[in-house]
Design an enzyme around this catalytic site. Structure first.
Site, short mmCIF file in Angstrom:
data_model
loop_
_atom_site.label_atom_id
_atom_site.label_comp_id
_atom_site.label_asym_id
_atom_site.label_seq_id
_atom_site.Cartn_x
_atom_site.Cartn_y
_atom_site.Cartn_z
N ASP A 249 0.85 -1.20 0.00
CA ASP A 249 0.00 0.00 0.00
C ASP A 249 0.89 1.25 0.00
O ASP A 249 1.59 1.53 0.98
CB ASP A 249 -0.91 -0.02 1.24
CG ASP A 249 -1.96 1.08 1.17
OD1 ASP A 249 -3.15 0.75 1.18
OD2 ASP A 249 -1.57 2.27 1.09
N ASP A 252 0.16 3.80 2.89
CA ASP A 252 0.59 3.30 4.20
C ASP A 252 2.11 3.28 4.30
O ASP A 252 2.68 3.62 5.35
CB ASP A 252 0.05 1.88 4.42
CG ASP A 252 -1.43 1.88 4.75
OD1 ASP A 252 -1.97 2.97 5.07
OD2 ASP A 252 -2.05 0.81 4.69
#
Ligand code: PRP
Ligand code: URA
Length: 261
Positions: A249, A252
């Protein structure tokens, strides 16, 4: 393992298609041979003039750092920035310049300056990490923010922020987003820009770090006029819509969120 980079190594006749059909093609960046049906791959993403996958050795080197699960957010952000600069440099290769009269310490001369007005459109939040590098390359560019997140269940994009100015007063819009997965977010962003006025002669380019064949196919089908510049074209998406092998991600990993430990 020999590098399998389409467009350079090629099959016997040096074409991308023969490389893939020979089963030797991997990702564009030379990562290991994927276990996919190559005919499906060719059907989904035939190389086209609108898809540009960087072949630069510096890009390949930095991609390895970005993908590595052990790369910490600080280093990750640094490499996002460096890769963005390199991709931006390639994506700007066809931008018009105009003459600029200057004086060197020795004599006057006609030099050049960027002749197009450029708008940077980072897709929040992961696209934020690409902005500074682009502003270094194009200090006069304007920055407009578009907030989209992917609904985890449907994978459809949800718009939550839009800071475009009243009218499209630029020649070129660069959409910045590290990941092109299903293509939902990119297609939505392009639609927002076109409705707002970014239509011919205004051009739109999409700058991604990693793209999936599915996302490229969706953007090319919906917006064949939009050029895509990326550092790697990966194998496929998993069942949660993540790019494989990918980097996880992108939001993230830049901002240190999403960890359970
Ligand atoms: C990620 C990424 C893209 C989108 C790509 O954002 O930065 O915007 O997913 O996926 P798609 O091609 O399937 O639409 P995300 O929704 O995770 O939001 P974030 O940047 O806030 O983490
Ligand atoms: N968004 C990401 O951050 N990573 C993916 O692999 C897909 C979408």
């Amino acid at each position: 393992m020999p590098l399998a980079r389409w467009g350079r190594s090629g099959g016997k006749d040096g074409t991308r298609e023969t490389e893939a059909l020979a089963g030797r093609a991997a990702c564009y960046d030379g990562s290991p041979k994927p276990d996919l049906d190559f005919r499906r791959f060719l059907r989904v993403v035939m190389p086209t003039p609108t898809l540009h996958v960087s072949q630069h050795p510096a890009v390949l080197h930095k991609l390895a750092i970005l993908r590595d699960v052990n790369t910490e957010p600080k280093k990750f952000r640094e490499v996002v920035r460096e890769l963005s600069w390199l991709l931006g440099y390639e994506a700007l290769a066809d931008v018009a310049v105009r003459p600029l009269e200057i004086r060197t310490p020795l004599e006057p001369m006609t030099a050049h300056e960027l002749g197009e007005r450029i708008g940077l459109v980072p897709i929040l939040r992961a696209g934020l990490g690409m902005v500074d590098a682009m502003l270094e390359l194009m200090p006069t560019a304007q920055g407009w923010h578009l907030g989209l997140f992917r609904d985890e269940r449907t994978l459809s994009p949800v718009e939550y922020y839009n800071k475009l100015p009243d009218s499209a007063t630029v020649d070129l819009c660069l959409i910045l987003d590290p990941m092109l997965a299903t293509g939902g977010s990119a297609t939505a962003a392009i639609e927002v820009l076109k409705k707002w006025g970014a239509v011919t002669p205004v051009r739109i380019k999409l700058i991604n770090l990693i793209a999936a064949p599915e996302g490229v196919a969706q953007v090319q089908a919906a917006h064949p006029d939009v050029e895509i510049h990326c550092a790697a074209l990966d194998r496929s998406l998993n069942e949660k819509g993540y790019i494989q092998p990918g980097l996880g991600d992108a939001g993230d990993r830049q901002f240190g969120t999403g960890r359970s430990d």
